[in-house]
Design an enzyme around this catalytic site. Structure first.
Site, PDB file in Angstrom:
ATOM      1  N   ASP A   1       0.812  -1.220   0.000  1.00 19.30           N
ATOM      2  CA  ASP A   1       0.000   0.000   0.000  1.00 19.30           C
ATOM      3  C   ASP A   1       0.844   1.269   0.000  1.00 19.30           C
ATOM      4  O   ASP A   1       0.359   2.339  -0.360  1.00 19.30           O
ATOM      5  CB  ASP A   1      -0.947   0.017   1.201  1.00 19.30           C
TER       6      ASP A   1
ATOM      7  N   LYS B   1      -5.065  -4.335  -7.900  1.00 15.32           N
ATOM      8  CA  LYS B   1      -5.679  -3.637  -6.771  1.00 15.32           C
ATOM      9  C   LYS B   1      -6.917  -2.910  -7.299  1.00 15.32           C
ATOM     10  O   LYS B   1      -7.496  -3.298  -8.310  1.00 15.32           O
ATOM     11  CB  LYS B   1      -4.665  -2.675  -6.135  1.00 15.32           C
TER      12      LYS B   1
ATOM     13  N   ARG C   1      -2.173  -0.267 -10.304  1.00 17.34           N
ATOM     14  CA  ARG C   1      -1.392   0.791  -9.659  1.00 17.34           C
ATOM     15  C   ARG C   1      -0.040   1.012 -10.311  1.00 17.34           C
ATOM     16  O   ARG C   1       0.472   2.134 -10.310  1.00 17.34           O
ATOM     17  CB  ARG C   1      -1.215   0.498  -8.169  1.00 17.34           C
TER      18      ARG C   1
ATOM     19  N   ARG D   1      -5.150   5.127  -2.821  1.00 14.04           N
ATOM     20  CA  ARG D   1      -3.692   5.193  -2.637  1.00 14.04           C
ATOM     21  C   ARG D   1      -3.044   6.096  -3.691  1.00 14.04           C
ATOM     22  O   ARG D   1      -2.104   6.826  -3.399  1.00 14.04           O
ATOM     23  CB  ARG D   1      -3.060   3.804  -2.696  1.00 14.04           C
TER      24      ARG D   1
END
Length: 127
Positions: A13, A40, A44, A86
């Site tokens: 994360d 995710k 990402r 995130r």
């Protein structure tokens, strides 16, 4: 510096903000064994690379990670959060160190994990 192996599950994360930090570090930062980031809330790895490139950074994309040379200056840009909390939070931090204005598209996604993120960030900035 290399971030890989057994530490990746503990940092999965944090990798978006670590990639931002890598633009400020001397030398090459390589992130490996992070293929899980592709599945995710969004891909990402692609989101980090695309948004760093929008900010003027050079990033090499790998199947399971990224390589980022530093130090690099970031410039303000329109950042696509892709609905990923995130990514929105990491690039909000990037906007603070970038030259010029940064706009995060879809910032409300941070409410998923940290509803008070932007108010906390404001307090830190003005402390």
């Amino acid at each position: 510096m290399e971030i890989s192996g057994s530490c990746i599950p503990q940092l999965v994360d944090e990798i978006p903000v670590l990639a931002i930090l890598a633009t400020r570090c001397a030398g090459r930062t390589v992130i490996r064994n992070a293929g899980e980031l592709r599945v995710k809330e969004t891909d990402r790895i692609a989101a980090i690379a695309d948004n760093l490139r929008a900010m003027g950074a050079h990033v090499d994309v790998r199947d399971d990670g990224l390589a980022i040379d530093g130090p690099q200056k970031l410039k303000g840009a329109s950042i696509d959060s892709r609905g990923d909390h995130r990514i929105a939070m990491a690039f909000s931090i990037a906007g603070l160190i970038a030259e010029g204005e940064t706009v995060i598209r879809g910032p409300e996604c941070v409410d998923i994990s940290y509803p008070s993120f932007y108010s906390t960030l404001e307090k830190i900035i003005h402390a």
